[in-house]
Design a protein around this motif. Structure first.
Motif, short mmCIF file in Angstrom:
data_model
loop_
_atom_site.label_atom_id
_atom_site.label_comp_id
_atom_site.label_asym_id
_atom_site.label_seq_id
_atom_site.Cartn_x
_atom_site.Cartn_y
_atom_site.Cartn_z
N ARG A 97 0.71 -1.30 0.00
CA ARG A 97 0.05 -0.09 0.04
C ARG A 97 1.00 1.20 0.06
NH1 ARG A 97 -2.38 3.56 3.56
NH2 ARG A 97 -4.22 4.34 2.88
N ASP A 98 1.66 1.37 0.99
CA ASP A 98 2.65 2.65 0.98
C ASP A 98 3.41 2.87 -0.15
OD1 ASP A 98 1.37 3.19 3.35
OD2 ASP A 98 3.05 2.11 4.61
N PHE A 99 4.09 1.44 -0.64
CA PHE A 99 4.84 1.97 -1.84
C PHE A 99 3.95 2.29 -3.02
CE2 PHE A 99 7.17 -0.03 -5.67
CZ PHE A 99 8.04 0.66 -5.49
N LEU A 100 2.79 1.80 -3.34
CA LEU A 100 1.97 2.08 -4.46
C LEU A 100 1.61 3.47 -4.27
CD1 LEU A 100 0.22 1.28 -6.81
CD2 LEU A 100 -1.48 0.92 -5.20
N ILE A 101 1.26 4.02 -3.10
CA ILE A 101 1.18 5.49 -2.97
C ILE A 101 2.30 6.36 -3.41
CG2 ILE A 101 0.32 7.19 -1.13
CD1 ILE A 101 -1.20 5.10 0.42
N GLN A 102 3.14 5.65 -3.01
CA GLN A 102 4.47 6.61 -3.22
C GLN A 102 4.90 6.84 -4.65
OE1 GLN A 102 7.86 5.12 -1.48
NE2 GLN A 102 9.34 6.57 -2.47
N GLU A 103 4.43 5.64 -5.49
CA GLU A 103 4.78 5.51 -6.98
C GLU A 103 3.79 6.27 -7.85
OE1 GLU A 103 7.63 4.56 -8.57
OE2 GLU A 103 8.43 4.20 -6.23
N VAL A 104 2.46 5.98 -7.39
CA VAL A 104 1.45 6.84 -8.01
C VAL A 104 1.56 8.22 -8.00
CG1 VAL A 104 -1.19 7.04 -8.40
CG2 VAL A 104 0.04 4.90 -8.28
N GLU A 105 1.81 8.77 -6.87
CA GLU A 105 1.99 10.12 -6.62
C GLU A 105 3.09 11.01 -7.15
OE1 GLU A 105 0.88 10.98 -2.52
OE2 GLU A 105 -1.17 10.29 -2.93
N LYS A 106 4.01 10.16 -7.85
CA LYS A 106 5.33 10.71 -8.40
C LYS A 106 4.72 11.17 -9.74
CE LYS A 106 8.84 7.83 -6.37
NZ LYS A 106 9.76 7.02 -6.73
N THR A 107 3.77 10.55 -10.30
CA THR A 107 3.34 10.71 -11.72
C THR A 107 2.39 12.04 -11.65
OG1 THR A 107 1.50 9.24 -11.61
CG2 THR A 107 3.56 8.48 -12.33
N PRO A 108 2.38 12.76 -12.99
CA PRO A 108 1.76 13.88 -12.90
C PRO A 108 0.35 13.79 -12.91
CG PRO A 108 3.02 13.74 -14.89
CD PRO A 108 3.47 12.79 -13.91
N GLU A 109 0.03 12.50 -14.00
CA GLU A 109 -1.56 12.17 -14.14
C GLU A 109 -2.23 11.25 -12.82
OE1 GLU A 109 0.86 10.55 -16.30
OE2 GLU A 109 0.75 11.86 -17.84
N MET A 110 -1.35 11.14 -12.08
CA MET A 110 -1.98 10.24 -10.88
C MET A 110 -2.87 9.09 -11.21
SD MET A 110 -1.64 13.02 -7.88
CE MET A 110 -3.18 12.36 -6.96
N LYS A 111 -2.26 8.07 -12.28
CA LYS A 111 -3.21 7.09 -12.70
C LYS A 111 -2.71 5.81 -12.32
CE LYS A 111 -5.28 9.35 -16.58
NZ LYS A 111 -5.69 9.35 -18.38
N VAL A 112 -3.55 4.89 -12.11
CA VAL A 112 -3.01 3.62 -11.77
C VAL A 112 -3.90 2.72 -12.63
CG1 VAL A 112 -4.40 3.28 -9.78
CG2 VAL A 112 -2.60 2.09 -9.92
N LYS A 113 -3.30 1.42 -13.15
CA LYS A 113 -3.65 0.57 -14.18
C LYS A 113 -3.65 -0.61 -13.12
CE LYS A 113 -2.84 -1.95 -18.30
NZ LYS A 113 -2.05 -2.21 -19.45
N ILE A 114 -5.28 -1.23 -13.32
CA ILE A 114 -5.49 -2.44 -12.37
C ILE A 114 -5.67 -3.45 -13.42
CG2 ILE A 114 -6.89 -3.18 -10.57
CD1 ILE A 114 -7.66 -0.38 -9.86
N ALA A 115 -4.68 -4.49 -13.19
CA ALA A 115 -4.91 -5.69 -14.05
C ALA A 115 -4.93 -6.90 -13.01
CB ALA A 115 -3.75 -5.75 -14.94
N GLY A 116 -5.96 -8.11 -13.39
CA GLY A 116 -5.89 -9.07 -12.60
C GLY A 116 -6.28 -10.37 -13.17
N ALA A 117 -5.86 -11.42 -12.39
CA ALA A 117 -6.33 -12.74 -13.03
C ALA A 117 -7.83 -13.11 -12.80
CB ALA A 117 -5.68 -13.89 -12.06
N ARG A 118 -8.10 -13.95 -13.84
CA ARG A 118 -9.95 -13.92 -13.68
C ARG A 118 -10.38 -14.61 -12.30
NH1 ARG A 118 -12.40 -14.05 -18.97
NH2 ARG A 118 -10.45 -13.90 -20.49
N LYS A 119 -9.44 -15.35 -11.83
CA LYS A 119 -9.98 -15.78 -10.66
C LYS A 119 -9.65 -15.04 -9.19
CE LYS A 119 -9.95 -20.66 -12.13
NZ LYS A 119 -9.17 -22.02 -12.07
N ALA A 120 -9.30 -13.99 -9.43
CA ALA A 120 -9.15 -12.90 -8.36
C ALA A 120 -10.18 -12.67 -7.65
CB ALA A 120 -8.25 -11.70 -9.04
#
Length: 144
Positions: A97-120
């Motif tokens: 969680r904390d690492f994701l917040i840090q990395e996404v807020e570095k970008t100007p668009e503040m976008k995150v792509k969510i991909a997952g397995a079908r069984k998630a």
């Protein structure tokens, strides 16, 4: 006192006229179906926005595995000291969680792509969506 009437009304339907009517309807529908145009044009609404499919839209990607574990994949532009990026086993939500917040807020668009397995599970995807809403990010769902 003979109050009964001598005129009896016969309640009988003529079946000959009914078969004539059914036959005429059958002929009408057969002729109309052969004359009908097979390719009916349908006017679909045009999209109002052009979808931008460039890779710069979502610099940080969160992959959710079948075991509801998370992997963070960064773009090439970001620094490469990602402790979670290429691990095959993934990490829990609390660990990343904390690492994701840090990395996404570095970008100007503040976008995150969510991909997952079908069984998630839905809960695993929802946790990322809830974090995105709480932080004001723009989530992008990847599907195939």
């Amino acid at each position: 006192m003979g109050f009964s009437s001598q005129n009896k009304v016969k309640i009988e339907g003529g079946m000959a006229s009914m078969t004539d009517l059914v036959f005429l309807l059958l002929v009408f529908f057969i002729i109309m179906s052969t004359m009908a145009e097979k390719n009916t044009p349908v006017e679909l609404p045009q999209p109002t926005e052009k979808l931008d499919t460039s890779k710069e839209n979502a610099t940080t990607t969160v992959v959710i595995t079948e075991d509801d574990l998370y992997q963070i994949m960064l773009s090439d532009a970001s620094n490469s000291n990602n402790p979670f990026g290429v691990k095959t086993d993934g990490v829990s939500y609390d660990e990343m969680r904390d690492f994701l917040i840090q990395e996404v807020e570095k970008t100007p668009e503040m976008k995150v792509k969510i991909a997952g397995a079908r069984k998630a599970s839905y809960e695993a995807v929802f946790q990322i969506l809830a974090l995105s809403k709480a932080k004001g990010w723009k989530p992008v769902l990847a599907y195939d």
